[in-house]
Design an enzyme around this catalytic site. Sequence first.
Site, PDB file in Angstrom:
ATOM      1  N   TYR A   1      11.493   0.904  -9.864  1.00 44.22           N
ATOM      2  CA  TYR A   1      10.723  -0.334 -10.003  1.00 44.22           C
ATOM      3  C   TYR A   1      11.105  -1.074 -11.282  1.00 44.22           C
ATOM      4  O   TYR A   1      11.226  -2.296 -11.285  1.00 44.22           O
ATOM      5  CB  TYR A   1       9.224  -0.049  -9.962  1.00 44.22           C
ATOM      6  CG  TYR A   1       8.760   0.550  -8.659  1.00 44.22           C
ATOM      7  CD1 TYR A   1       9.314   0.165  -7.438  1.00 44.22           C
ATOM      8  CD2 TYR A   1       7.769   1.524  -8.635  1.00 44.22           C
ATOM      9  CE1 TYR A   1       8.889   0.727  -6.244  1.00 44.22           C
ATOM     10  CE2 TYR A   1       7.330   2.076  -7.434  1.00 44.22           C
ATOM     11  CZ  TYR A   1       7.897   1.680  -6.245  1.00 44.22           C
ATOM     12  OH  TYR A   1       7.482   2.223  -5.063  1.00 44.22           O
TER      13      TYR A   1
ATOM     14  N   GLY B   1      18.916   7.339  -0.915  1.00 46.58           N
ATOM     15  CA  GLY B   1      20.244   7.063  -1.453  1.00 46.58           C
ATOM     16  C   GLY B   1      21.038   6.084  -0.597  1.00 46.58           C
ATOM     17  O   GLY B   1      22.217   5.839  -0.855  1.00 46.58           O
TER      18      GLY B   1
ATOM     19  N   ASN C   1       5.646  10.030 -11.018  1.00 40.67           N
ATOM     20  CA  ASN C   1       6.741   9.748 -10.094  1.00 40.67           C
ATOM     21  C   ASN C   1       7.851   8.980 -10.816  1.00 40.67           C
ATOM     22  O   ASN C   1       8.049   7.784 -10.621  1.00 40.67           O
ATOM     23  CB  ASN C   1       6.216   8.971  -8.883  1.00 40.67           C
ATOM     24  CG  ASN C   1       7.219   8.901  -7.765  1.00 40.67           C
ATOM     25  OD1 ASN C   1       8.404   9.157  -7.944  1.00 40.67           O
ATOM     26  ND2 ASN C   1       6.750   8.516  -6.593  1.00 40.67           N
ATOM     27  N   LYS C   2       8.575   9.683 -11.659  1.00 42.70           N
ATOM     28  CA  LYS C   2       9.602   9.066 -12.510  1.00 42.70           C
ATOM     29  C   LYS C   2      10.705   8.366 -11.721  1.00 42.70           C
ATOM     30  O   LYS C   2      11.125   7.271 -12.102  1.00 42.70           O
ATOM     31  CB  LYS C   2      10.212  10.094 -13.474  1.00 42.70           C
ATOM     32  CG  LYS C   2       9.196  10.723 -14.415  1.00 42.70           C
ATOM     33  CD  LYS C   2       8.480   9.699 -15.267  1.00 42.70           C
ATOM     34  CE  LYS C   2       7.492  10.366 -16.196  1.00 42.70           C
ATOM     35  NZ  LYS C   2       6.458   9.516 -16.682  1.00 42.70           N
TER      36      LYS C   2
ATOM     37  N   GLU D   1       0.826  -1.204   0.000  1.00 43.18           N
ATOM     38  CA  GLU D   1       0.000   0.000   0.000  1.00 43.18           C
ATOM     39  C   GLU D   1       0.860   1.253   0.000  1.00 43.18           C
ATOM     40  O   GLU D   1       0.619   2.182  -0.760  1.00 43.18           O
ATOM     41  CB  GLU D   1      -0.941  -0.005   1.220  1.00 43.18           C
ATOM     42  CG  GLU D   1      -1.819   1.218   1.338  1.00 43.18           C
ATOM     43  CD  GLU D   1      -2.853   1.348   0.221  1.00 43.18           C
ATOM     44  OE1 GLU D   1      -3.299   2.481  -0.026  1.00 43.18           O
ATOM     45  OE2 GLU D   1      -3.212   0.339  -0.410  1.00 43.18           O
TER      46      GLU D   1
END
Length: 159
Positions: free
Chosen positions: A133, A95, A126-127, A85
């Site tokens: 991902y 980082g 959300n680049k 979620e």
Amino acid sequence: MSQLVIREAAREDAPQILEFIKDLADYEKMSDEVVATVEDIEQTVFAEQPKAYCLIAEWEGQSAGFALYFYSYSTFLGKHGIYLEDLFVKPEFRGKRIGMTLLKRLSKIAVDNDCKRMDWSVLDWNKPAIEFYDSIGAKPQKEWLGYRLTGEALSKFAE
């Protein structure tokens, strides 16, 4: 001793979990949608039979991030899955592979519980998250559209 500790959340973490949720909502430009309270977190995540679970990441003893998840089910696979979620790491701790470590721990939980998949959503703008991902081998489910029934529409439909 490692600088990073990933642990299961405890009831006393409820205020911190809510803070993470608010920080995530702020990042996602959705702060006005957060209505959850500490009591809500305590009554759901820490219920006798919880329906949601949470991992806390600590960096050198400081709360750095979290992953909140629940179990789903695939009729096609005949197996459970995990739905992530929320995944959030405070900006000052990014980082340091904290998000990666949270996802790896969640993947291990899935495998250890005979889950056959892990799902989550990401905002299309959300680049950095999308690139992350993609880098771990996750695939977008472009053929599926997310739908949500909430608030007044949910109440009205339930009548």
